[in-house]
Design an enzyme around this catalytic site. Structure first.
Site, PDB file in Angstrom:
ATOM      1  N   LYS A 142     -11.623  -2.722  -5.176  1.00 25.06           N
ATOM      2  CA  LYS A 142     -12.547  -1.370  -5.506  1.00 25.06           C
ATOM      3  C   LYS A 142     -11.861  -0.297  -5.988  1.00 25.06           C
ATOM      4  CE  LYS A 142     -14.066  -2.467  -0.478  1.00 25.06           C
ATOM      5  NZ  LYS A 142     -13.956  -1.764   0.898  1.00 25.06           N
ATOM      6  N   LYS A 179       0.883  -1.106  -0.062  1.00 26.32           N
ATOM      7  CA  LYS A 179      -0.014  -0.009  -0.060  1.00 26.32           C
ATOM      8  C   LYS A 179       0.924   1.445  -0.092  1.00 26.32           C
ATOM      9  CE  LYS A 179      -4.408  -1.766   1.858  1.00 26.32           C
ATOM     10  NZ  LYS A 179      -5.419  -1.829   3.298  1.00 26.32           N
ATOM     11  N   LYS A 207      -6.634  -9.717  -8.081  1.00 25.99           N
ATOM     12  CA  LYS A 207      -7.903  -9.427  -7.231  1.00 25.99           C
ATOM     13  C   LYS A 207      -8.654  -8.500  -7.645  1.00 25.99           C
ATOM     14  CE  LYS A 207      -8.889 -10.057  -2.451  1.00 25.99           C
ATOM     15  NZ  LYS A 207      -8.236  -9.841  -0.766  1.00 25.99           N
TER      16      LYS A 207
END
Length: 356
Positions: A221, A134, A218
């Site tokens: 969002k 991240k 994956k």
């Protein structure tokens, strides 16, 4: 390092009260209120929340404190918090029977997280792969919260002495850290069995749903393409359009599991069908072996609309009644604090904090 004997013995001490009530234990799980909920969230987590409530005492939270490790628009965060709660209810979670609440409304989470910041070791945190993913290359500008949030995740779980946590493959490392923190706390403060060594509940292939545009990534969002995912609030037309445009290859449907594994886009769609139908993927492969993708996609569309349509419609209805959603959250906060408060008080006494 944590003591393995303590780790092995602790869970049984915490399971006994639930077993006496005919339950398997206590569950804590949560979902971040960031971006639109999609099929992967539903199959990997939210659908299972409803299925677990008959066997476990369940606490389900909207982890809004985790969400702000990356900046969030305040108005959107509040709206998305309600949306997650609405999704829990729409998927069949009973708000009267279980605690549905937003994490920030239970301050015991943050209070225990500070203690765990002092128990966890920097070396443990440095091994957390999600921070590296991240934060990316610009780690020096990442927030301290993003680095330390695994300790908050451990506090989310252990402030309720949860015996089990439903996790996807990408969260197993954080649960292992939670277990290490529990064992170290128990050892450091000479309190054997104080915190349980929480066990994972992993639901197999349905926990990992891949992008409709790239079967090697994956479903997310944050993907800029809305056609990479099926959102829970998509209507039947949107679902059909996204499945029609889902990436495939020029060959007929795979005839064996081994063949499917070599073709990630086909394998992903087969896995989605199997999960929505509650069938083994091998069985689905056998049914559609050698057929054209157009035939399979038509069947997948019909199934997805039948399964997801009612959930999306109920979410939309609930989002038009924010007062009701807020009342469910308030009731959940009361239930959660009734459990968390006494546990935090015991932690404070164990640590040696003075209560004047």
């Amino acid at each position: 390092m944590p003591d393995a004997n303590t780790a092995a013995a602790a869970p049984n001490l915490h399971l006994a009260p639930y077993q006496a009530r005919g339950l398997k234990g206590r569950i804590l799980s949560g979902v971040q209120p960031t971006g639109n909920l999609h099929l992967g969230n539903y199959l990997g987590a939210i659908r299972n929340f409803a299925r677990l409530q008959g066997d476990y005492e369940c606490l389900y939270c909207v982890v809004d404190m985790h969400a702000i490790t990356l900046w969030q628009d305040p108005k959107e965060l509040a709206s998305q918090t309600r949306e997650i709660a609405a999704a829990f209810l729409a998927a069949g979670v009973d708000g009267a029977r279980n605690a549905i609440f937003n994490q920030s409304a239970v301050p015991e989470h943050a209070q225990l997280a500070w203690i765990f910041n002092c128990v966890a070791r920097v070396g443990w945190m440095n091994r957390m792969t999600q921070f590296k993913e991240k934060a990316g290359k610009d780690r020096e500008n990442a927030s301290l919260g993003l680095y330390a949030y695994p300790a908050l995740m451990a506090a989310d779980i252990l402030i309720y002495k949860a015996t089990h946590v439903p996790v996807g493959e990408d969260q197993k490392q954080h649960l292992e850290l939670t277990r290490d923190i529990a064992i170290k706390f128990n050892n450091d403060y000479h309190a054997p069995g104080f915190f349980p060594v929480t066990e994972p509940l992993i639901f197999g292939a349905a926990t990992r749903v891949m992008s409709l545009r790239d079967g090697t990534k994956k479903m997310s969002k944050s993907d800029p393409s809305d056609f990479s995912r099926i959102n829970l609030t998509d209507d039947a037309d949107a679902i059909a359009q996204k499945i029609r445009r889902a990436k495939t290859d020029p060959h007929p449907m795979p005839e064996t599991a081994a063949d499917a594994e070599k073709r990630p886009d086909a394998d992903n769609l087969l896995g989605i069908y199997a999960a929505l139908a509650d069938r083994a993927k091998d069985e689905v492969i056998g049914e559609f072996a050698g057929k054209q993708f157009s035939e399979f996609k038509a069947a997948l569309t019909e199934l997805a609309v039948a399964r997801l349509g009612p959930v999306g419609a109920e979410m939309q209805r609930l989002m038009k009644d924010p007062g009701h959603v807020d009342s469910v959250l308030r009731a959940g906060v009361e239930k959660a604090r009734a459990i968390a408060g006494p546990i935090l008080a015991d932690v404070y006494r164990t640590v040696g904090f003075l209560k004047p």
